[in-house]
Design a protein around this motif. Structure first.
Motif, short mmCIF file in Angstrom:
data_model
loop_
_atom_site.label_atom_id
_atom_site.label_comp_id
_atom_site.label_asym_id
_atom_site.label_seq_id
_atom_site.Cartn_x
_atom_site.Cartn_y
_atom_site.Cartn_z
N GLY A 53 0.79 -1.22 0.00
CA GLY A 53 0.00 0.00 0.00
C GLY A 53 0.82 1.27 0.00
O GLY A 53 2.04 1.27 0.03
N ALA A 54 0.09 2.39 -0.05
CA ALA A 54 0.72 3.71 0.07
C ALA A 54 0.06 4.43 1.23
O ALA A 54 -1.10 4.21 1.54
N THR A 55 0.81 5.29 1.86
CA THR A 55 0.26 6.05 2.98
C THR A 55 -0.76 7.05 2.48
O THR A 55 -0.44 7.91 1.65
N PRO A 56 -2.02 6.95 2.91
CA PRO A 56 -3.02 7.92 2.45
C PRO A 56 -2.73 9.31 2.98
O PRO A 56 -2.27 9.48 4.10
N LYS A 57 -3.01 10.31 2.16
CA LYS A 57 -2.74 11.69 2.56
C LYS A 57 -4.00 12.30 3.17
O LYS A 57 -5.11 11.81 2.98
N ASP A 58 -3.83 13.35 3.91
CA ASP A 58 -4.96 14.06 4.51
C ASP A 58 -5.78 14.69 3.40
O ASP A 58 -5.32 15.56 2.67
N ILE A 59 -7.02 14.22 3.26
CA ILE A 59 -7.83 14.67 2.10
C ILE A 59 -9.10 15.41 2.51
O ILE A 59 -9.93 15.71 1.66
N GLU A 60 -9.26 15.70 3.79
CA GLU A 60 -10.49 16.33 4.24
C GLU A 60 -10.68 17.69 3.54
O GLU A 60 -9.85 18.58 3.64
N GLY A 61 -11.78 17.81 2.82
CA GLY A 61 -12.10 19.05 2.11
C GLY A 61 -11.36 19.24 0.80
O GLY A 61 -11.66 20.17 0.06
N LYS A 62 -10.40 18.36 0.51
CA LYS A 62 -9.58 18.55 -0.68
C LYS A 62 -10.38 18.40 -1.97
O LYS A 62 -10.08 19.05 -2.97
N TYR A 63 -11.38 17.52 -1.94
CA TYR A 63 -12.11 17.21 -3.18
C TYR A 63 -13.55 17.75 -3.17
O TYR A 63 -14.42 17.22 -3.86
N ASP A 64 -13.80 18.80 -2.40
CA ASP A 64 -15.15 19.39 -2.37
C ASP A 64 -15.58 19.90 -3.75
O ASP A 64 -16.76 19.90 -4.08
N PHE A 65 -14.60 20.30 -4.56
CA PHE A 65 -14.93 20.84 -5.89
C PHE A 65 -15.58 19.77 -6.78
O PHE A 65 -16.25 20.09 -7.76
N LEU A 66 -15.41 18.48 -6.43
CA LEU A 66 -15.98 17.42 -7.27
C LEU A 66 -17.48 17.26 -7.05
O LEU A 66 -18.11 16.38 -7.65
N SER A 67 -18.08 18.11 -6.22
CA SER A 67 -19.54 18.11 -6.05
C SER A 67 -20.21 19.07 -7.02
O SER A 67 -21.44 19.09 -7.13
#
Length: 792
Positions: A53-67
């Motif tokens: 695996g890979a270490t997941p990055k902090d993604i909170e709020g990062k992809y809000d634009f995809l809404s």
């Protein structure tokens, strides 16, 4: 695995690791991923590769634009409000574990119906239902399990991969180091006096050592990584010998300078890596220049009907422009996104989504490329031009692949199966001999054998030969799905043809009518009903009848193997076999199309078939090497004519339903037959899918069958034997390439084993042998193409 490493990603844990379920994790992200896998019974992910695996990055709020709807519309390639499809570029894809988990996303999120990985492009194509999940949730899921997608908002595109210049950087570093090491080696080469040798030789040797470090640990790292991954999976790939050679040279040279035994082999080491990378660079450039796949896709075979000023004209799909008005008949594929103008649209998007449920569309609704119209004729306006690669992707969709290659072993795999272990054995035996005879030569012998015998030429022979032939076939209007089909085509021993629309031509057929006179309203309904069908007899009769006003039917339905029916206002018509329209079967052996109006039998059209030009010559060419048969859904009306036209041993079987054709092929395959089926792509879909190679004949219609392995333009029907012959000759070219490669290896190994070949010379000769094989296969297939064009 090291106990101090993270169970998920393999990174070293810091002084405050996280423990869960008796396993150590470097962060909460890795622990969360493991929990997700555990809850969904997916922990066998870790059985495929240690710490994949890979270490997941902090993604909170990062992809809000995809809404945002406008961004979703740009990023998705399919979006009908219920189902969306998106292709995402995943930089972290690197091994079988990645493929496994990414193709099991539906177990992590029930809203995802399917996901397919393209390992070469590092892409995953995800299909999901919008009522249970969203694009944002899909991307967040990927990020949470360590596979964060790369999304470029600059141009609203996913999977846009930046140009990979790492090979150029590695080549530059290796070249720089090689030049300097050679310069520093000159005093020792020429023994230019005590001043240089005694005062500076240790400095020069250590400088050479430091110059070799970036060469081994950066420029040559791909060989070590590939070899390590292969060995970890108990596989000996072609990079194992190369990695061994580099490692042995470096270790021996390091020992030499540390213990002051000599200057080592740093010049050979850096030169070896430089020339290996140079060879890889030229191979990459050569392959990119030939660009088989791109050229092949640009000739994609589908035709479509364009309406302009009231006239219907067939055009190739890649000629479609934004704003063109297109006519889509029953069972035809929608080649480009567009707006529905008129007609009863019942769209089957199984080509795109894998689900065969049809969708109703009204005038003004958006239609997506890849949908198939299943209820009569519609008109639409194209919103954009056709993307060839997208259509090719639909053709190769895994949902429709019966995986004919599953039990088919390619020539390359057969020949190169034990190649690496043989070379390693030769290297070890030769080195053992030289250790006892002249230990100073043993290292050079070991390294030279491993390098000169690299099977790159063998690995390149088939892709270049078959790839170039795919392009040549495409230019000649024979469109083959992939390179494996060419190998299978070369192995066939039985050829089965459909009759109507395959060995007969729709354009030249004539017909006479016998029965009650049709009223003007019945003629109008007959013409417009035929207009919506792609059956060969429907197209032939449509072309024979006089022009009539175009109307929009209230109802249209096509019954495969039986006929079609339609209604307009209070009129209802049936067109097809006698039993379908309710007429009595006649004993006359003729090809007939019967008509009934409002459940009253009106009469029949009797066809006089016009056989394709060159039919007799084609069958006479094929009869020497193949068992031939014709399976027809018609009655035996043409039996006597066919007996006169075709060789005496040709099997002629009539009154065959689609299922009968499939069972006939299946039976003969069980008896050892390798079957090529040539049909019209509509009624013969089952037979095409069952055969070893299925070829659909195309005659200016957009009948796009996922069941077929190749599409042949009707104008090239008489050249079928030449295409099969060319496939056989391509296999011969590959075998000659293997022989040439074997000769290279035998000569090279002889000089390497006898201690007459330096590793750096082996590194120069290895890519030269590969490039010469590429040149040989390209020239040979181009010559083959010229012969084909002359005979065409």
């Amino acid at each position: 695995m090291n106990q101090d490493n993270c169970f998920h990603c393999g990174d070293v844990c810091d002084s405050d690791p996280i423990f869960y379920n008796e396993k150590k994790f470097c962060c909460n992200g890795c622990k969360t991923v493991y929990e997700i896998f555990s809850e969904n019974d997916l922990t066998c992910y870790y059985d495929l590769e240690v710490s994949p695996g890979a270490t997941p990055k902090d993604i909170e709020g990062k992809y809000d634009f995809l809404s945002q709807e406008n961004i979703i519309e740009k990023l998705t390639e399919f979006n009908d409000g219920k189902t969306q499809i998106v292709t995402l570029y995943i930089p972290h894809i690197h091994c079988s574990s990645c493929i496994w988990i990414l193709e099991n996303l539906n177990k992590l999120n029930s809203g995802i119906s399917s996901s397919q990985v393209n390992f070469g492009k590092k892409q995953v194509r995800v299909t999901y239902h919008t009522n249970t999940t969203s694009l944002k949730e899909t991307v967040c899921l990927l990020s949470n399990i360590g596979y964060e997608p790369y999304i470029s908002l600059d141009d609203f595109k996913t999977g846009r991969k930046q140009v990979n210049r790492s090979l150029i950087y590695k080549l530059g570093i290796a070249g720089f180091a090689f030049g300097n090491v050679m310069f520093l080696s000159f005093p020792e080469y020429f023994e230019v006096g005590e001043f240089w040798l005694e005062k500076y030789k240790h400095l020069f040797r250590w400088l050479m050592f430091f110059f070799s470090l970036p060469v081994v640990f950066y420029a040559g790292q791909d060989y070590f990584i590939s070899a390590f991954k292969g060995l970890r999976k108990k596989l000996l790939n072609i990079d194992v010998p190369i990695a061994l050679g580099i490692a042995v040279l470096f270790l021996r040279s390091s020992v030499d300078i540390i213990f002051d035994l000599g200057s080592g082999f740093f010049d050979s080491l850096t030169g070896l890596v430089f020339f290996l990378l140079l060879g890889k660079f030229f191979q990459q450039k050569t392959y990119s220049f030939l660009s088989f796949e791109r050229d092949y896709k640009s000739y994609f075979p589908i035709a479509i009907t364009k309406i302009k000023d009231g006239h219907e004209t067939p055009i190739q799909v890649y000629d479609i422009k934004k704003g063109d008005r297109l006519l889509i008949r029953n069972e035809e594929l929608i080649p480009a996104d567009g707006i529905l103008i008129s007609g009863n649209a019942q769209i089957d998007y199984s080509f795109v989504t894998g689900e065969s449920k049809t969708v109703n569309k009204q005038s003004g609704d958006k239609l997506f490329a890849g949908g198939k119209q299943t209820s009569g004729l519609i008109e639409m306006e194209a919103l954009k031009s056709v993307e060839q690669s997208y259509l090719t992707q639909l053709w190769s969709h895994d949902v429709f692949n019966q995986n004919k290659e599953e039990h088919f072993t390619t020539l390359t795999n057969t020949i190169s199966k034990r190649f690496t272990i043989t070379i390693l054995s030769i290297a070890i035996i030769a080195t053992s001999y030289w250790l006892s005879a002249d230990a100073s030569k043993a290292l050079n012998v070991f390294t030279s054998v491993l390098i000169i015998a690299c099977p790159c030429a063998i690995a390149l022979a088939a892709p270049f030969t078959l790839g170039n032939l795919l392009r040549i076939f495409g230019k000649m209007k024979f469109y083959v799905k992939n390179a494996t089909v060419i190998e299978q085509l070369a192995n066939i021993n039985t050829i089965i043809f459909d009759k109507t629309g395959t060995i007969t031509s729709n354009k030249k057929s004539t017909a006479t009518y016998e029965g009650d006179i049709l009223s003007s309203s019945e003629e109008l309904l007959l013409k417009n009903t035929l207009r919506g069908s792609n059956h060969p007899l429907s197209r032939a009769l449509y072309n024979i009848l006089e022009e009539h006003q175009i109307i929009t039917l209230n109802h249209f339905e096509e019954h495969l193997g039986k006929g079609i029916e339609a209604s307009y206002n209070n009129e209802h018509i049936k067109i097809g076999s006698a039993s379908f329209v309710g007429a009595k079967e006649t004993s006359v052996l003729e090809t007939n199309v019967h008509i009934s109006s409002n459940n009253y039998y009106k009469g029949k059209f009797t066809f006089y078939n016009s056989y394709r030009r060159g039919l007799s010559k084609l069958f006479n060419e094929l009869k020497k090497d193949y068992d031939l048969a014709i399976l027809s859904g018609d009655n035996a009306g043409e039996l006597e004519n066919l007996k006169k036209l075709l060789p005496s041993k040709t099997k002629l079987i009539f009154n065959q339903k689609p299922d009968d054709k499939l069972e006939y092929i299946k039976y003969h395959q069980s008896e050892g037959a390798k079957v090529l089926m040539v049909g019209d792509g509509l009624n013969d879909a089952g037979a095409l899918a069952q055969s070893n190679v299925g070829v659909a004949l195309s005659e200016n219609v957009n009948v796009f069958s996922p069941a077929c392995d190749a599409i042949l333009d009707a104008s090239k029907f008489s050249q079928l034997f030449q295409f099969i012959k060319a496939s056989k000759q391509a296999i011969t070219i590959i075998k000659w390439s293997f022989i040439l490669s074997l000769i290279y290896n035998c000569i090279g190994i002889y000089f390497a084993v006898t201690g007459q070949l330096a590793p750096v010379i082996a590194a120069i000769l290895m890519p030269l042998s590969s490039i010469s094989i590429v040149v040989f296969t390209t020239v040979s297939t181009n010559f083959l193409g010229r012969k084909l064009r002359k005979k065409g």
